[in-house]
Design a protein around this motif. Structure first.
Motif, PDB file in Angstrom:
ATOM      1  N   PRO A 225       0.818  -1.225   0.000  1.00 56.77           N
ATOM      2  CA  PRO A 225       0.000   0.000   0.000  1.00 56.77           C
ATOM      3  C   PRO A 225       0.849   1.272   0.000  1.00 56.77           C
ATOM      4  CG  PRO A 225      -0.827  -1.561   1.626  1.00 56.77           C
ATOM      5  CD  PRO A 225       0.458  -2.121   1.122  1.00 56.77           C
ATOM      6  N   ASN A 226       0.315   2.300  -0.683  1.00 52.79           N
ATOM      7  CA  ASN A 226       0.862   3.656  -0.590  1.00 52.79           C
ATOM      8  C   ASN A 226       2.192   3.891  -1.301  1.00 52.79           C
ATOM      9  OD1 ASN A 226      -0.537   5.847   0.471  1.00 52.79           O
ATOM     10  ND2 ASN A 226       1.039   6.218   2.025  1.00 52.79           N
ATOM     11  N   SER A 230      -1.300   3.711  -7.888  1.00 48.16           N
ATOM     12  CA  SER A 230      -2.387   4.392  -8.604  1.00 48.16           C
ATOM     13  C   SER A 230      -1.873   5.655  -9.287  1.00 48.16           C
ATOM     14  CB  SER A 230      -3.523   4.738  -7.642  1.00 48.16           C
ATOM     15  OG  SER A 230      -4.047   3.551  -7.094  1.00 48.16           O
ATOM     16  N   PRO A 248      -2.930   4.555   3.217  1.00 44.29           N
ATOM     17  CA  PRO A 248      -2.624   3.224   2.686  1.00 44.29           C
ATOM     18  C   PRO A 248      -3.914   2.403   2.564  1.00 44.29           C
ATOM     19  CG  PRO A 248      -1.205   3.774   4.559  1.00 44.29           C
ATOM     20  CD  PRO A 248      -2.285   4.817   4.503  1.00 44.29           C
ATOM     21  N   THR A 250      -5.975   2.661  -0.273  1.00 42.16           N
ATOM     22  CA  THR A 250      -6.957   3.453  -1.006  1.00 42.16           C
ATOM     23  C   THR A 250      -7.651   2.619  -2.088  1.00 42.16           C
ATOM     24  OG1 THR A 250      -5.639   5.442  -0.663  1.00 42.16           O
ATOM     25  CG2 THR A 250      -7.283   5.523  -2.422  1.00 42.16           C
ATOM     26  N   THR A 251      -6.850   1.940  -2.901  1.00 46.70           N
ATOM     27  CA  THR A 251      -7.415   1.180  -4.021  1.00 46.70           C
ATOM     28  C   THR A 251      -7.923  -0.175  -3.543  1.00 46.70           C
ATOM     29  OG1 THR A 251      -5.808   2.236  -5.471  1.00 46.70           O
ATOM     30  CG2 THR A 251      -6.923   0.278  -6.332  1.00 46.70           C
ATOM     31  N   LEU A 335      11.922  12.144  -4.449  1.00 45.54           N
ATOM     32  CA  LEU A 335      12.247  12.297  -3.021  1.00 45.54           C
ATOM     33  C   LEU A 335      13.621  11.691  -2.726  1.00 45.54           C
ATOM     34  CD1 LEU A 335       8.778  11.252  -1.491  1.00 45.54           C
ATOM     35  CD2 LEU A 335       9.626  13.572  -1.992  1.00 45.54           C
ATOM     36  N   SER A 351       6.056   9.808 -10.486  1.00 45.90           N
ATOM     37  CA  SER A 351       4.777  10.129 -11.118  1.00 45.90           C
ATOM     38  C   SER A 351       4.491  11.620 -11.001  1.00 45.90           C
ATOM     39  CB  SER A 351       3.647   9.338 -10.470  1.00 45.90           C
ATOM     40  OG  SER A 351       3.919   7.968 -10.569  1.00 45.90           O
TER      41      SER A 351
HETATM   42  N1  LIG Z   1       6.635  12.745  -4.063  1.00 40.77           N
HETATM   43  C1  LIG Z   1       5.930  11.801  -4.668  1.00 40.77           C
HETATM   44  N2  LIG Z   1       4.798  11.323  -4.111  1.00 40.77           N
HETATM   45  C2  LIG Z   1       4.096  10.351  -4.749  1.00 40.77           C
HETATM   46  C3  LIG Z   1       4.535   9.838  -5.983  1.00 40.77           C
HETATM   47  N3  LIG Z   1       3.659   8.870  -6.366  1.00 40.77           N
HETATM   48  C4  LIG Z   1       2.715   8.816  -5.405  1.00 40.77           C
HETATM   49  N4  LIG Z   1       2.973   9.705  -4.407  1.00 40.77           N
HETATM   50  C5  LIG Z   1       2.179   9.928  -3.212  1.00 40.77           C
HETATM   51  O1  LIG Z   1       2.092   8.703  -2.494  1.00 40.77           O
HETATM   52  C6  LIG Z   1       0.809   8.552  -1.896  1.00 40.77           C
HETATM   53  C7  LIG Z   1       0.189   7.225  -2.318  1.00 40.77           C
HETATM   54  O2  LIG Z   1      -0.053   7.257  -3.723  1.00 40.77           O
HETATM   55  P1  LIG Z   1      -1.023   6.231  -4.412  1.00 40.77           P
HETATM   56  O3  LIG Z   1      -0.802   6.376  -5.879  1.00 40.77           O
HETATM   57  O4  LIG Z   1      -2.406   6.367  -3.929  1.00 40.77           O
HETATM   58  O5  LIG Z   1      -0.405   4.860  -3.921  1.00 40.77           O
HETATM   59  P2  LIG Z   1      -0.979   3.385  -4.077  1.00 40.77           P
HETATM   60  O6  LIG Z   1       0.177   2.492  -4.173  1.00 40.77           O
HETATM   61  O7  LIG Z   1      -1.965   3.321  -5.172  1.00 40.77           O
HETATM   62  O8  LIG Z   1      -1.696   3.132  -2.696  1.00 40.77           O
HETATM   63  P3  LIG Z   1      -2.853   2.096  -2.324  1.00 40.77           P
HETATM   64  O9  LIG Z   1      -3.929   2.187  -3.344  1.00 40.77           O
HETATM   65  O10 LIG Z   1      -3.292   2.527  -0.975  1.00 40.77           O
HETATM   66  O11 LIG Z   1      -2.201   0.764  -2.305  1.00 40.77           O
HETATM   67  C8  LIG Z   1       0.005   9.762  -2.325  1.00 40.77           C
HETATM   68  O12 LIG Z   1       0.047  10.725  -1.272  1.00 40.77           O
HETATM   69  C9  LIG Z   1       0.750  10.262  -3.546  1.00 40.77           C
HETATM   70  O13 LIG Z   1       0.596  11.651  -3.741  1.00 40.77           O
HETATM   71  C10 LIG Z   1       5.739  10.376  -6.550  1.00 40.77           C
HETATM   72  O14 LIG Z   1       6.196   9.978  -7.633  1.00 40.77           O
HETATM   73  N5  LIG Z   1       6.387  11.325  -5.860  1.00 40.77           N
END
Ligand SMILES: Nc1nc2c(ncn2[C@@H]2O[C@H](COP(=O)(O)OP(=O)(O)OP(=O)(O)O)[C@@H](O)[C@H]2O)c(=O)[nH]1
Ligand SMILES: [Mg+2]
Length: 446
Positions: A225-226, A230, A248, A250-251, A335, A351
């Motif tokens: 997660p996170n 997405s 964490p 979300t999807t 980061l 992203s």
């Molecule tokens: N700085 C930065 N933050 C990012 C980047 N990609 C995602 N984030 C942040 O990371 C967090 C999680 O992003 P998501 O795309 O929802 O992650 P996920 O893996 O789909 O998460 P789940 O659906 O919960 O499993 C969000 O607050 C985003 O803004 C990136 O490339 N750079």
């Protein structure tokens, strides 16, 4: 089943409304029927003529009529195209008037079938018409257009000519055994067959790439997660399709999007973050679906957050995806890094800034076994692949027989079989069943 002595009619443009819609007539009465509908005595060949199209009851629309006399038309028959206003009601009325005047409604693919039956095109080209119309990426269209131009046909013709050169002296030595014209140079024959075999094998090796270009590739984004799955999905999709939050988990549901990666249609799947302990029953179900999607996909895109230390969940996903086609993404590369992406061949991607997205696309093509296309378009048609493979097997047998100095009859049987397979591909020896299957795939009016 395949009569060509009547005149067929159909709407040739897609269903729906547009500026222009075309009704196409083909067959011996195409011109007389068009004359009846327009009240004109005749048409000048290949000239755009403004006409009023009428049924027996009333005027229907103004249109441009173009007459293509046989044999210089799409079907090789007399063809008249009526370009009217693109309203389904208008076009259907014109078709009905043509039917009342003696035309028959065309079956799917019947215009192209007639082009084939009149030897305007071969079977490979007829199939290419369907593939060109169905193409969803520019690369698919290019591969289909190459076939339409006769690329495969001319390669087959060259191989067929080489086969004939081997067959002719063999037949002669069978016919005149007393002349001592005996299987002159078995070694040379074996060598020529070896070269043929190599070019057939090269064609077949390309076919895998062709199939992927045609059918596309599924890639599932997996990770804990996170980590930014997405966000990456939205980047690749070019739209904010998936919900992104810093929470964490979300999807939950699987999301899919078709995207064009280097001309290959990819289906990208976003999945729920994978972790040992799910927050609730919904997340648990999401994780189970994510696991299935990850296994079913052609490629796994494993996302690891580079801005955080690797966890046990990351490590178990690394194990799980090892040994199958995968691309590892070191996400959030904008980061400060917590680990070295080069250590596990991960591609740093952000992203947020788009860094690494181009590398990721190239890596996806590589993992899918589709390198950036060379100038030679691969065969993408399963029927062609199956027949080429049979031809290859026959030539391999003949090459082995020649090397072993086997009797002419043995070689000849295999060489004739190989030629037969080439003929089946181009449709030089048509079979009704094959034609039916091929032309059924078309829509009406093509
Ligand atoms: N700085 C930065 N933050 C990012 C980047 N990609 C995602 N984030 C942040 O990371 C967090 C999680 O992003 P998501 O795309 O929802 O992650 P996920 O893996 O789909 O998460 P789940 O659906 O919960 O499993 C969000 O607050 C985003 O803004 C990136 O490339 N750079
Ligand atoms: Mg998500």
């Amino acid at each position: 089943m395949f009569s060509t002595d009547d005149t067929i009619v159909a709407i040739a443009t897609p269903p729906g409304r547009g500026g222009i819609g075309i009704v196409r007539l083909s067959g011996p009465s195409a011109s007389p029927i068009a004359c009846m509908l327009t009240g004109r005595p005749s048409f000048e060949p290949r000239h755009a003529t403004l006409v009023t199209v009428s049924s027996a009851a009333s005027a229907i629309d103004q249109a441009i009529a173009t007459y293509f006399p046989a044999p210089n038309s799409y079907t090789g028959e007399d063809v008249v195209e009526l370009s009217a206003h693109g309203s389904p009601v208008v076009l259907e009325a014109i078709v009905a008037a043509a039917v009342a005047a003696g035309a028959r409604l065309a079956n799917p693919g019947e215009f192209t079938l007639r082009a084939y039956l009149h030897a305007r095109i071969d079977l490979v080209q007829a199939e290419a018409v369907a593939e060109l119309i169905d193409a969803v990426t520019p690369l698919q269209a290019r591969v289909a257009f190459d076939q339409l131009e006769g690329t495969l046909t001319s390669r087959l013709r060259a191989m067929d000519a080489a086969l004939l050169e081997i067959i002719a002296p063999l037949e002669a030595s069978l016919d005149f055994p007393e002349e001592g014209y005996h299987f002159v140079a078995p070694t040379e024959t074996a060598e020529t067959l070896g070269r043929l075999l190599a070019s057939l094998e090269a064609l077949l090796a390309d076919a895998k790439r062709g199939r992927l270009i045609r059918e596309g590739v599924t890639a599932a984004i997996v990770g804990r997660p996170n980590v930014g799955k997405s966000s990456l999905f939205n980047r690749l999709a070019g739209a904010a399709r998936a919900i992104v939050t810093d929470v964490p988990g979300t999807t939950r549901d699987l999301l899919t999007e078709r995207v064009d990666v280097g001309g290959v249609p990819f289906t990208i799947v976003d999945t729920a973050g994978r972790r040992q302990l799910a927050g609730d029953a919904i997340e648990e179900e999401g994780i189970s679906r994510a696991r299935q999607a990850g296994t079913a996909a052609d490629i796994a895109i494993l996302v690891l957050d580079r801005s955080a230390a690797l966890t046990d969940d990351d490590r178990s996903l690394l194990d799980e995806t090892a040994g199958r086609p995968r691309v590892i993404v070191a996400s959030k590369s904008d980061l400060a890094p917590e680990w070295d992406a080069a250590g596990c061949e991960a591609i740093p991607v952000s992203s947020l800034t788009d860094e690494g997205i181009g590398d990721l696309r190239a890596a996806l093509l590589h993992a899918g076994g589709i390198e950036v296309p060379r100038d030679r378009a691969p065969i993408a048609n399963l029927r062609h692949v199956a027949l080429l493979d049979q031809a290859r097997a026959a030539i391999a047998r003949a090459a082995a027989a020649a090397a072993a100095k086997a009797p002419e009859e043995l070689l000849l049987a295999d060489l004739h079989e190989a030629r037969g397979r080439f003929d089946e591909i181009t449709g030089a020896r048509p079979q009704d069943e094959v034609l039916r299957v091929i032309f059924e795939r078309f829509c009406i009016g093509k």
